[in-house]
Design a protein around this motif. Structure first.
Motif, PDB file in Angstrom:
ATOM      1  N   LEU A  41      13.911   2.180 -29.124  1.00 17.51           N
ATOM      2  CA  LEU A  41      14.338   0.927 -29.733  1.00 17.51           C
ATOM      3  C   LEU A  41      14.994  -0.024 -28.742  1.00 17.51           C
ATOM      4  O   LEU A  41      15.287  -1.166 -29.098  1.00 17.51           O
ATOM      5  CB  LEU A  41      15.321   1.229 -30.867  1.00 17.51           C
ATOM      6  CG  LEU A  41      14.741   2.098 -32.008  1.00 17.51           C
ATOM      7  CD1 LEU A  41      15.788   2.325 -33.078  1.00 17.51           C
ATOM      8  CD2 LEU A  41      13.512   1.432 -32.612  1.00 17.51           C
ATOM      9  N   ASN A  42      15.232   0.402 -27.540  1.00 15.55           N
ATOM     10  CA  ASN A  42      15.834  -0.506 -26.544  1.00 15.55           C
ATOM     11  C   ASN A  42      14.899  -1.657 -26.206  1.00 15.55           C
ATOM     12  O   ASN A  42      15.313  -2.806 -26.061  1.00 15.55           O
ATOM     13  CB  ASN A  42      16.194   0.257 -25.275  1.00 15.55           C
ATOM     14  CG  ASN A  42      17.345   1.228 -25.514  1.00 15.55           C
ATOM     15  OD1 ASN A  42      18.153   1.015 -26.420  1.00 15.55           O
ATOM     16  ND2 ASN A  42      17.409   2.291 -24.710  1.00 15.55           N
ATOM     17  N   GLY A  43      13.602  -1.371 -26.070  1.00 14.57           N
ATOM     18  CA  GLY A  43      12.617  -2.447 -25.798  1.00 14.57           C
ATOM     19  C   GLY A  43      12.483  -3.399 -26.963  1.00 14.57           C
ATOM     20  O   GLY A  43      12.251  -4.604 -26.785  1.00 14.57           O
ATOM     21  N   ILE A  44      12.613  -2.919 -28.188  1.00  9.85           N
ATOM     22  CA  ILE A  44      12.531  -3.777 -29.370  1.00  9.85           C
ATOM     23  C   ILE A  44      13.687  -4.755 -29.387  1.00  9.85           C
ATOM     24  O   ILE A  44      13.524  -5.952 -29.717  1.00  9.85           O
ATOM     25  CB  ILE A  44      12.523  -2.934 -30.640  1.00  9.85           C
ATOM     26  CG1 ILE A  44      11.289  -2.021 -30.651  1.00  9.85           C
ATOM     27  CG2 ILE A  44      12.560  -3.797 -31.894  1.00  9.85           C
ATOM     28  CD1 ILE A  44      11.219  -1.119 -31.848  1.00  9.85           C
ATOM     29  N   PHE A  45      14.863  -4.308 -28.983  1.00 10.14           N
ATOM     30  CA  PHE A  45      16.003  -5.228 -28.929  1.00 10.14           C
ATOM     31  C   PHE A  45      15.720  -6.349 -27.924  1.00 10.14           C
ATOM     32  O   PHE A  45      16.021  -7.526 -28.181  1.00 10.14           O
ATOM     33  CB  PHE A  45      17.274  -4.487 -28.518  1.00 10.14           C
ATOM     34  CG  PHE A  45      17.742  -3.503 -29.560  1.00 10.14           C
ATOM     35  CD1 PHE A  45      17.427  -3.694 -30.899  1.00 10.14           C
ATOM     36  CD2 PHE A  45      18.497  -2.398 -29.197  1.00 10.14           C
ATOM     37  CE1 PHE A  45      17.862  -2.805 -31.853  1.00 10.14           C
ATOM     38  CE2 PHE A  45      18.920  -1.508 -30.161  1.00 10.14           C
ATOM     39  CZ  PHE A  45      18.613  -1.702 -31.491  1.00 10.14           C
ATOM     40  N   ALA A  46      15.122  -6.005 -26.799  1.00  6.34           N
ATOM     41  CA  ALA A  46      14.833  -7.030 -25.781  1.00  6.34           C
ATOM     42  C   ALA A  46      13.812  -8.054 -26.284  1.00  6.34           C
ATOM     43  O   ALA A  46      13.967  -9.269 -26.099  1.00  6.34           O
ATOM     44  CB  ALA A  46      14.330  -6.381 -24.494  1.00  6.34           C
ATOM     45  N   ARG A  47      12.738  -7.607 -26.967  1.00  5.90           N
ATOM     46  CA  ARG A  47      11.723  -8.527 -27.467  1.00  5.90           C
ATOM     47  C   ARG A  47      12.247  -9.361 -28.635  1.00  5.90           C
ATOM     48  O   ARG A  47      11.843 -10.486 -28.858  1.00  5.90           O
ATOM     49  CB  ARG A  47      10.500  -7.725 -27.908  1.00  5.90           C
ATOM     50  CG  ARG A  47       9.739  -7.112 -26.717  1.00  5.90           C
ATOM     51  CD  ARG A  47       8.365  -6.624 -27.157  1.00  5.90           C
ATOM     52  NE  ARG A  47       8.451  -5.558 -28.131  1.00  5.90           N
ATOM     53  CZ  ARG A  47       8.538  -4.262 -27.772  1.00  5.90           C
ATOM     54  NH1 ARG A  47       8.553  -3.917 -26.499  1.00  5.90           N
ATOM     55  NH2 ARG A  47       8.623  -3.336 -28.699  1.00  5.90           N
ATOM     56  N   VAL A  51      11.620 -13.459 -28.871  1.00  2.31           N
ATOM     57  CA  VAL A  51      10.597 -13.862 -29.843  1.00  2.31           C
ATOM     58  C   VAL A  51      11.289 -14.031 -31.190  1.00  2.31           C
ATOM     59  O   VAL A  51      11.320 -13.114 -32.007  1.00  2.31           O
ATOM     60  CB  VAL A  51       9.460 -12.848 -29.942  1.00  2.31           C
ATOM     61  CG1 VAL A  51       8.383 -13.351 -30.878  1.00  2.31           C
ATOM     62  CG2 VAL A  51       8.885 -12.560 -28.568  1.00  2.31           C
ATOM     63  N   PRO A  52      11.892 -15.225 -31.418  1.00  2.72           N
ATOM     64  CA  PRO A  52      12.587 -15.438 -32.671  1.00  2.72           C
ATOM     65  C   PRO A  52      11.604 -15.594 -33.820  1.00  2.72           C
ATOM     66  O   PRO A  52      10.530 -16.140 -33.655  1.00  2.72           O
ATOM     67  CB  PRO A  52      13.398 -16.712 -32.427  1.00  2.72           C
ATOM     68  CG  PRO A  52      12.652 -17.451 -31.380  1.00  2.72           C
ATOM     69  CD  PRO A  52      12.012 -16.408 -30.517  1.00  2.72           C
ATOM     70  N   THR A  53      11.989 -15.172 -34.981  1.00  2.00           N
ATOM     71  CA  THR A  53      11.171 -15.317 -36.189  1.00  2.00           C
ATOM     72  C   THR A  53      12.008 -15.958 -37.264  1.00  2.00           C
ATOM     73  O   THR A  53      13.214 -15.698 -37.371  1.00  2.00           O
ATOM     74  CB  THR A  53      10.690 -13.937 -36.670  1.00  2.00           C
ATOM     75  OG1 THR A  53      11.813 -13.118 -36.929  1.00  2.00           O
ATOM     76  CG2 THR A  53       9.799 -13.283 -35.609  1.00  2.00           C
ATOM     77  N   GLY A  63      19.052 -18.621 -31.894  1.00  2.00           N
ATOM     78  CA  GLY A  63      19.794 -17.357 -31.794  1.00  2.00           C
ATOM     79  C   GLY A  63      20.077 -16.698 -33.111  1.00  2.00           C
ATOM     80  O   GLY A  63      20.469 -15.525 -33.131  1.00  2.00           O
ATOM     81  N   GLY A  64      19.898 -17.317 -34.265  1.00  2.00           N
ATOM     82  CA  GLY A  64      20.257 -16.717 -35.538  1.00  2.00           C
ATOM     83  C   GLY A  64      19.288 -15.634 -35.976  1.00  2.00           C
ATOM     84  O   GLY A  64      19.689 -14.538 -36.377  1.00  2.00           O
ATOM     85  N   ALA A  65      17.989 -15.877 -35.953  1.00  2.00           N
ATOM     86  CA  ALA A  65      16.988 -14.908 -36.409  1.00  2.00           C
ATOM     87  C   ALA A  65      16.973 -13.666 -35.518  1.00  2.00           C
ATOM     88  O   ALA A  65      16.864 -12.530 -35.998  1.00  2.00           O
ATOM     89  CB  ALA A  65      15.608 -15.568 -36.438  1.00  2.00           C
ATOM     90  N   ALA A  66      17.050 -13.883 -34.237  1.00  2.00           N
ATOM     91  CA  ALA A  66      17.015 -12.738 -33.319  1.00  2.00           C
ATOM     92  C   ALA A  66      18.205 -11.809 -33.546  1.00  2.00           C
ATOM     93  O   ALA A  66      18.086 -10.579 -33.505  1.00  2.00           O
ATOM     94  CB  ALA A  66      16.999 -13.233 -31.869  1.00  2.00           C
ATOM     95  N   GLU A  67      19.350 -12.438 -33.828  1.00  2.00           N
ATOM     96  CA  GLU A  67      20.527 -11.618 -34.067  1.00  2.00           C
ATOM     97  C   GLU A  67      20.383 -10.812 -35.351  1.00  2.00           C
ATOM     98  O   GLU A  67      20.759  -9.635 -35.421  1.00  2.00           O
ATOM     99  CB  GLU A  67      21.766 -12.517 -34.146  1.00  2.00           C
ATOM    100  CG  GLU A  67      23.069 -11.775 -34.347  1.00  2.00           C
ATOM    101  CD  GLU A  67      23.393 -10.873 -33.182  1.00  2.00           C
ATOM    102  OE1 GLU A  67      24.160  -9.889 -33.388  1.00  2.00           O
ATOM    103  OE2 GLU A  67      22.904 -11.106 -32.061  1.00  2.00           O
ATOM    104  N   ARG A  70      18.024  -7.974 -34.721  1.00  2.00           N
ATOM    105  CA  ARG A  70      18.662  -6.934 -33.903  1.00  2.00           C
ATOM    106  C   ARG A  70      19.621  -6.089 -34.735  1.00  2.00           C
ATOM    107  O   ARG A  70      19.649  -4.845 -34.627  1.00  2.00           O
ATOM    108  CB  ARG A  70      19.418  -7.586 -32.744  1.00  2.00           C
ATOM    109  CG  ARG A  70      19.900  -6.569 -31.681  1.00  2.00           C
ATOM    110  CD  ARG A  70      20.810  -7.253 -30.691  1.00  2.00           C
ATOM    111  NE  ARG A  70      22.043  -7.668 -31.333  1.00  2.00           N
ATOM    112  CZ  ARG A  70      23.057  -6.830 -31.593  1.00  2.00           C
ATOM    113  NH1 ARG A  70      22.983  -5.570 -31.251  1.00  2.00           N
ATOM    114  NH2 ARG A  70      24.149  -7.288 -32.173  1.00  2.00           N
ATOM    115  N   VAL A  71      20.381  -6.742 -35.579  1.00  2.00           N
ATOM    116  CA  VAL A  71      21.314  -6.011 -36.432  1.00  2.00           C
ATOM    117  C   VAL A  71      20.567  -5.092 -37.393  1.00  2.00           C
ATOM    118  O   VAL A  71      20.944  -3.943 -37.630  1.00  2.00           O
ATOM    119  CB  VAL A  71      22.217  -6.997 -37.193  1.00  2.00           C
ATOM    120  CG1 VAL A  71      23.062  -6.256 -38.230  1.00  2.00           C
ATOM    121  CG2 VAL A  71      23.127  -7.741 -36.232  1.00  2.00           C
ATOM    122  N   LEU A  72      19.475  -5.636 -37.977  1.00  2.00           N
ATOM    123  CA  LEU A  72      18.696  -4.829 -38.904  1.00  2.00           C
ATOM    124  C   LEU A  72      18.085  -3.603 -38.211  1.00  2.00           C
ATOM    125  O   LEU A  72      18.104  -2.486 -38.740  1.00  2.00           O
ATOM    126  CB  LEU A  72      17.588  -5.695 -39.529  1.00  2.00           C
ATOM    127  CG  LEU A  72      16.676  -4.983 -40.527  1.00  2.00           C
ATOM    128  CD1 LEU A  72      17.474  -4.452 -41.696  1.00  2.00           C
ATOM    129  CD2 LEU A  72      15.562  -5.918 -41.001  1.00  2.00           C
TER     130      LEU A  72
END
Length: 415
Positions: A41-47, A51-53, A63-67, A70-72
């Motif tokens: 999951l470390n690579g998923i946090f980086a992507r 790549v915001p959605t 920065g809101g969607a990525a955060e 990441r939290v989820l």
């Protein structure tokens, strides 16, 4: 505190080592799984950061969607890791306990099988030791079969020791028996020559007196030889047993000693049915009574003889008055050719020639040998005020042959 048996200790060691190894393995697995769950999951946090959605029709906020993603993902990872580790510990621990229980069972069986030869050795040694008399039962062997390992070597060494002891005791018994038989012949010849010389007409009084003295000495030697032969014969286990009543034997012996016994004799002869050799049992009783008479007070002595059955065992008790016997000297009186130091107070009668009243120290040795040959035992203890209390215990007739009715032999048979 009672120690655990070797089998139990081997089982606990076997199960303990398996439990320790399983615990270490479970701990190592736990650490490896914990580290492995972190890596994917470390690579998923980086992507997720590049790549915001955003939901459809809305502009992404910087920065809101990525955060949120990441939290989820972090929460999902923590939940999955916690569930996996808990499942690993719970199921792994249960499996480890189950395997440990099975290992303890198998360890108990394996330890029992491995120690079976030792049980065989112990059983043989216990049977030989239970026989009691010296040299009796040494013909038995372990004869252990199996691979030539340490236990087999121990069993073979034990068998070799038994064989050498058996030969030694058997040779000793044969020597005593042969020597006793060989010595009887010249003693019988001497007695015949003396009797012929004393019966000649016109034999001087000095010759008769000398002959009587020599006959007394010869009789003393004959009694010594008879005692040695009886002692050698009584070391053997009695096989052919005849139902007898020990009370009848004691009464017969007391009747014979009534004319010669100086102390007062009291008897309480309750029925005491047993089985054995009547001649040996009569000799046992005679030796006890004779010993009680010989080692009594010079005047006013008493003897008590009683028989009966106590706790399923036949009992013969002979009590006499006499000198005080120390407790540490009790075992000495049962050893051949050993007499107490208090023998100087023994009764000396006018007809005792050449120290005939002193005895040879074989009487109680024969008593113990005869008792052990019949599966019994003899014990002595000091009497309050002086003297001894000698107790002989033998198996009762009912305990040996419960289906056979008790039958006693007439007193004339014992003579």
């Amino acid at each position: 505190m009672k120690r655990l048996t070797i089998r139990a200790r081997l089982t606990l060691v076997h199960g303990g080592l398996l439990l320790l190894a399983g615990t270490i393995l479970l701990g190592v697995t736990y650490v490896l799984v914990d580290q492995r769950l972190r890596q994917p999951l470390n690579g998923i946090f980086a992507r997720a950061q590049v790549v915001p959605t955003t939901p459809y029709g809305q502009l992404p906020s910087p920065g809101g969607a990525a955060e949120q993603v990441r939290v989820l993902i972090q929460e999902t990872q923590d939940e999955a890791k916690r569930t996996a580790l808990e499942s690993l510990l719970t199921q792994g621990g249960l499996a480890l306990l189950l395997i440990s229980a099975v290992a303890l069972g198998f360890g108990w069986l394996i330890a029992g099988r491995a120690l079976q030869p030792l049980h065989q050795i112990t059983g043989t040694a216990r049977r030989i030791a239970a026989v009691g008399a010296a040299g009796r039962g040494l013909h038995e062997r372990i004869a252990l079969h199996g691979p030539q390992d340490e236990v087999k070597e121990l069993a073979d060494t034990f068998d070799l020791m038994l064989e050498r002891l058996d030969r030694s005791f058997d040779g000793q018994r044969r020597f005593v028996a042969n020597a006793s038989h060989e010595l009887r012949t010249p003693l019988a010849l001497n007695r015949s020559l003396l009797e012929v010389a004393m019966s000649r007409p016109g034999a001087p009084a000095e010759l008769r007196q000398l002959g009587e003295t020599l006959l007394a000495v010869n009789e003393r030697h004959e009694r010594l030889i008879d005692g040695l032969l009886t002692l050698a014969d009584s070391e053997q286990q009695v096989v052919d047993r005849t139902p007898v009543d020990l009370a009848e034997i004691a009464g017969h012996v007391l009747d014979q000693a009534a004319g010669t016994a100086e102390p007062t004799v009291r008897r309480w002869l309750a029925p005491a049915p047993t089985a054995g050799d009547p001649v040996l049992l009569e000799r046992l009783t005679h030796n006890l009574v004779e010993n009680a008479v010989r080692h009594n007070l010079p005047a006013g002595g008493e003897i008590e003889v009683s028989t009966g059955t106590v706790d399923g065992r036949v009992v013969l008790v002979v009590v006499n008055t006499g000198p005080v016997v120390p407790t540490y000297d009790i075992e000495t009186i049962f050893q051949p050719f050993r007499r107490l130091r208090h023998e100087r107070v023994a009764v000396r009668r006018p007809d005792d020639r050449a120290g005939a009243a002193r005895g040879f120290g074989l009487g109680l040795s024969i008593v113990r040998a005869v008792a052990q040959a019949h599966g019994g035992a003899v014990h002595a203890q000091p009497r309050n005020g002086g003297g001894l209390v000698v107790t002989v215990t033998l198996p009762s007739l009912g305990a040996m042959v419960p289906a056979q009715p008790a039958r006693v032999l007439p007193a004339a048979t014992y003579g």
